[in-house]
Design an enzyme around this catalytic site. Structure first.
Site, PDB file in Angstrom:
ATOM      1  N   LYS A   1      13.114  11.573  13.124  1.00 44.46           N
ATOM      2  CA  LYS A   1      14.222  11.042  14.097  1.00 44.46           C
ATOM      3  C   LYS A   1      14.980  11.897  15.078  1.00 44.46           C
ATOM      4  CE  LYS A   1      15.385   6.649  12.000  1.00 44.46           C
ATOM      5  NZ  LYS A   1      16.206   5.734  11.306  1.00 44.46           N
TER       6      LYS A   1
ATOM      7  N   LYS B   1       4.290   3.002  12.188  1.00 43.07           N
ATOM      8  CA  LYS B   1       4.572   1.930  11.299  1.00 43.07           C
ATOM      9  C   LYS B   1       5.251   0.789  11.992  1.00 43.07           C
ATOM     10  CE  LYS B   1       8.800   3.695   9.632  1.00 43.07           C
ATOM     11  NZ  LYS B   1       9.880   4.122   8.917  1.00 43.07           N
TER      12      LYS B   1
ATOM     13  N   LYS C   1      11.855  -1.635  13.350  1.00 42.24           N
ATOM     14  CA  LYS C   1      12.966  -2.349  14.022  1.00 42.24           C
ATOM     15  C   LYS C   1      13.011  -1.532  15.353  1.00 42.24           C
ATOM     16  CE  LYS C   1      15.024  -3.076   9.855  1.00 42.24           C
ATOM     17  NZ  LYS C   1      16.163  -2.505   8.785  1.00 42.24           N
TER      18      LYS C   1
HETATM   19  P1  TYM Z   1      14.891   0.165   6.340  1.00 45.26           P
HETATM   20  O1  TYM Z   1      16.005  -0.819   6.901  1.00 45.26           O
HETATM   21  O2  TYM Z   1      14.084   0.930   7.152  1.00 45.26           O
HETATM   22  O3  TYM Z   1      13.672  -0.605   5.586  1.00 45.26           O
HETATM   23  C1  TYM Z   1      14.121  -1.701   4.797  1.00 45.26           C
HETATM   24  C2  TYM Z   1      12.924  -1.595   3.547  1.00 45.26           C
HETATM   25  O4  TYM Z   1      11.673  -2.255   4.348  1.00 45.26           O
HETATM   26  C3  TYM Z   1      10.599  -1.108   4.107  1.00 45.26           C
HETATM   27  N1  TYM Z   1       9.836  -1.108   5.298  1.00 45.26           N
HETATM   28  C4  TYM Z   1       8.454  -0.992   5.200  1.00 45.26           C
HETATM   29  N2  TYM Z   1       7.582  -1.277   4.257  1.00 45.26           N
HETATM   30  C5  TYM Z   1       6.278  -1.413   4.659  1.00 45.26           C
HETATM   31  N3  TYM Z   1       5.880  -1.226   6.017  1.00 45.26           N
HETATM   32  C6  TYM Z   1       6.705  -1.015   6.949  1.00 45.26           C
HETATM   33  N4  TYM Z   1       6.197  -0.828   8.217  1.00 45.26           N
HETATM   34  C7  TYM Z   1       7.959  -0.836   6.684  1.00 45.26           C
HETATM   35  N5  TYM Z   1       9.290  -0.660   7.515  1.00 45.26           N
HETATM   36  C8  TYM Z   1      10.364  -0.630   6.452  1.00 45.26           C
HETATM   37  C9  TYM Z   1      11.426   0.020   3.679  1.00 45.26           C
HETATM   38  O5  TYM Z   1      10.565   1.194   3.161  1.00 45.26           O
HETATM   39  C10 TYM Z   1      12.439  -0.562   3.052  1.00 45.26           C
HETATM   40  O6  TYM Z   1      12.420  -0.388   1.535  1.00 45.26           O
HETATM   41  N6  TYM Z   1      17.081   4.004   4.151  1.00 45.26           N
HETATM   42  C11 TYM Z   1      16.764   2.944   4.072  1.00 45.26           C
HETATM   43  C12 TYM Z   1      17.840   1.763   3.436  1.00 45.26           C
HETATM   44  C13 TYM Z   1      18.494   2.217   2.242  1.00 45.26           C
HETATM   45  C14 TYM Z   1      17.851   2.109   1.015  1.00 45.26           C
HETATM   46  C15 TYM Z   1      18.747   2.726   0.343  1.00 45.26           C
HETATM   47  C16 TYM Z   1      16.606   1.703   0.243  1.00 45.26           C
HETATM   48  C17 TYM Z   1      19.612   2.589   2.331  1.00 45.26           C
HETATM   49  N7  TYM Z   1      19.975   3.206   1.030  1.00 45.26           N
HETATM   50  C18 TYM Z   1      18.849   2.848  -1.328  1.00 45.26           C
HETATM   51  C19 TYM Z   1      16.575   1.796  -0.994  1.00 45.26           C
HETATM   52  C20 TYM Z   1      17.609   2.597  -1.851  1.00 45.26           C
HETATM   53  C21 TYM Z   1      16.216   2.215   5.097  1.00 45.26           C
HETATM   54  O7  TYM Z   1      16.387   2.689   6.306  1.00 45.26           O
HETATM   55  O8  TYM Z   1      15.356   1.156   5.081  1.00 45.26           O
END
Ligand code: TYM
Length: 338
Positions: free
Chosen positions: A114, A200, A203
Site C-alpha cells: 500500500k 487478488k 474493494k
Molecule cells: P478486509 O476488509 O480487506 O477483508 C475482509 C476479509 O475478507 C478477506 N478477503 C479475501 N479472502 C479471499 N480472497 C480475497 N480476494 C479476499 N479479499 C479480502 C480478508 O482476508 C478478510 O478476512 N485488516 C482487515 C480487517 C481487520 C481484521 C481485524 C481481520 C481489522 N482487524 C482483526 C481479522 C481480525 C482487512 O482489511 O480485511
C-alpha cells in the site's frame, strides 16, 4: 473457543470477502457451543488509515453491517459492532505500541504494497495498522480468527505481540493474552481479480468489472463473468492442467467454492469444455448464491434504526467482554488508574 474477526466498511462486500472470510464466520457462528462467543466487527478505525470521505465511511459502516446480516451473521447469536463504539480497541493499541517492534511492522507485505515507493507520504495509521488489528483480537482473548490468506501475516504479528507481552509483563502461569489462530479456508484462501489472475479480488480495484459485489444484479453478474479474462484453451480434466493458467484456475476455484466441490470434481465435469460452456454455468451458480443475499440486504437497509440498534447492542456487549483484558493490560504495565 472465542471467534473474532473484522472487515473494513469501505466499498462493497465482494465475492473474495464472502468466500475467503464471511462464509466461515457464519459457519463458525452456527457451530458455537453453549457459552462460546463470536464477535464480528466493522473495522472503521482501520478505514481512516487511507484517504477517505467521512460521509461515505458513515454510510459504508451501516451498509456493511446490513451486508453481514444478509450473509447470515445473526446479531442475536453473534456480537456485531463497529470499533468506533468500543474505545478499548484504540486504548489497547496504544498499550501494545510499547511491545510491537518497528522491524516487525516494516516487514508487513500489506504496508509494503500500500505504501509503494512513497512511504514518507503515508499516514502513521497505515504503518501502525497491524497493531490495532492485534488489539482487535487480543482484547477479546480470541482463539480462532477466520480470515482470507492476505490477513494471515497480520495475525502472525498479533501472536508475536501477545507472546512478547506475556514474556515481558506476565508470569508464565497467568498470561495476559491468548495466542490467536488464523482460520483460512483452503478452498477459497485467495480469490483473484476477474481481470488479472495475479491480483487478488479487492474493494480498491479501480475496475468494478474485476470483482463480483454481493449486491450486483443477475445481469451484471452474467456480464462480469462473460467478460472475465481467460485463455483460449479448453478446461483440463485434472488440476495439474491449470498450472500457469491463473485466470482459469480462479474461475474453477470460485465454481468449486460455491458448489462445495473440489477442483478435481469440477474438472471431471467440465474438462475438455471451452469457457463458452463453463462461464454461463458459473454465472448461474453465482446468481443463485447472491439472489437471497441481495434481497435480504435491500430489506435490511430500509430500516436504518434497526441497524443502529444492532450495532449499539453489540458494542455494549463487546465493551463488557473486553474490559477485564484491558484492565489486566494496564495493570501489567504498571500504569496507575486510581
Ligand atoms: P478486509 O476488509 O480487506 O477483508 C475482509 C476479509 O475478507 C478477506 N478477503 C479475501 N479472502 C479471499 N480472497 C480475497 N480476494 C479476499 N479479499 C479480502 C480478508 O482476508 C478478510 O478476512 N485488516 C482487515 C480487517 C481487520 C481484521 C481485524 C481481520 C481489522 N482487524 C482483526 C481479522 C481480525 C482487512 O482489511 O480485511
Amino acid at each position: 473457543m472465542r471467534v473474532v474477526s473484522g472487515i473494513q466498511p469501505t466499498g462493497n462486500l465482494h465475492l473474495g470477502n464472502y468466500l475467503g472470510a464471511i462464509r466461515n464466520w457464519v459457519r463458525m457462528q452456527d457451530e458455537l457451543a453453549e457459552g462460546q462467543q463470536a464477535l464480528f466487527f466493522l473495522a472503521d478505525l482501520h478505514a481512516i488509515s487511507m484517504p477517505h470521505d467521512p460521509a461515505e465511511l458513515k454510510r459504508g459502516t451501516l451498509e456493511m453491517a446490513a451486508a453481514l446480516v444478509a450473509c447470515g451473521i445473526d446479531p442475536d447469536r453473534s456480537i456485531l459492532f463497529n470499533q468506533a463504539q468500543v474505545p478499548a480497541h484504540a486504548e489497547l493499541q496504544w498499550l501494545l505500541g510499547g511491545t510491537a517492534r518497528m522491524g516487525w511492522l516494516n516487514r508487513m507485505t500489506q504496508w509494503k504494497d500500500k505504501s509503494g515507493k512513497n512511504r514518507e507520504g503515508q499516514s502513521v495509521a497505515l504503518f501502525t495498522y497491524p497493531v490495532l488489528q492485534a488489539a482487535d483480537v487480543l482484547l477479546y482473548q480470541a482463539t480462532h480468527v477466520p480470515v482470507g490468506e492476505d490477513q494471515k501475516q497480520h495475525l502472525e504479528l498479533a501472536r508475536d505481540i501477545a507472546q512478547k507481552f506475556n514474556n515481558d509483563f506476565a508470569s508464565e502461569d497467568a498470561p495476559v493474552f491468548t495466542l490467536p489462530e488464523p482460520i483460512v479456508p483452503p478452498e477459497a484462501a485467495r480469490i483473484m481479480s476477474l481481470r488479472d489472475g495475479s491480483a487478488k479480488m479487492s474493494k480498491s480495484d479501480a475496475s468494478d468489472m474485476a470483482r463480483i459485489n454481493l449486491v450486483d444484479d443477475a445481469d451484471l453478474v452474467m456480464q462480469k463473468v462473460k467478460k472475465a479474462r481467460t485463455d483460449p484453451e479448453p478446461l483440463p480434466s485434472e488440476a495439474a492442467g491449470l498450472d500457469g493458467r491463473p485466470e482459469a484456475l480462479n474461475l474453477v476455484t470460485i465454481y468449486g467454492a460455491l458448489t462445495g466441490k473440489p477442483v478435481d470434481a469440477v474438472l471431471a465435469e467440465f474438462g475438455g469444455e471451452g469457457f463458452g460452456k463453463f462461464k454461463p454455468a458459473l454465472g448461474e451458480v453465482l446468481v443463485e448464491t447472491l439472489r437471497p443475499i441481495s434481497a435480504r440486504f435491500t430489506a435490511l437497509l430500509a430500516d436504518r434504526e434497526a441497524l443502529d440498534a444492532i450495532l449499539a447492542r453489540g458494542a455494549a456487549r463487546a465493551r463488557e467482554i473486553g474490559r477485564p483484558t484491558l484492565d489486566a493490560t494496564y495493570a501489567a504495565l504498571g500504569l496507575v488508574r486510581g
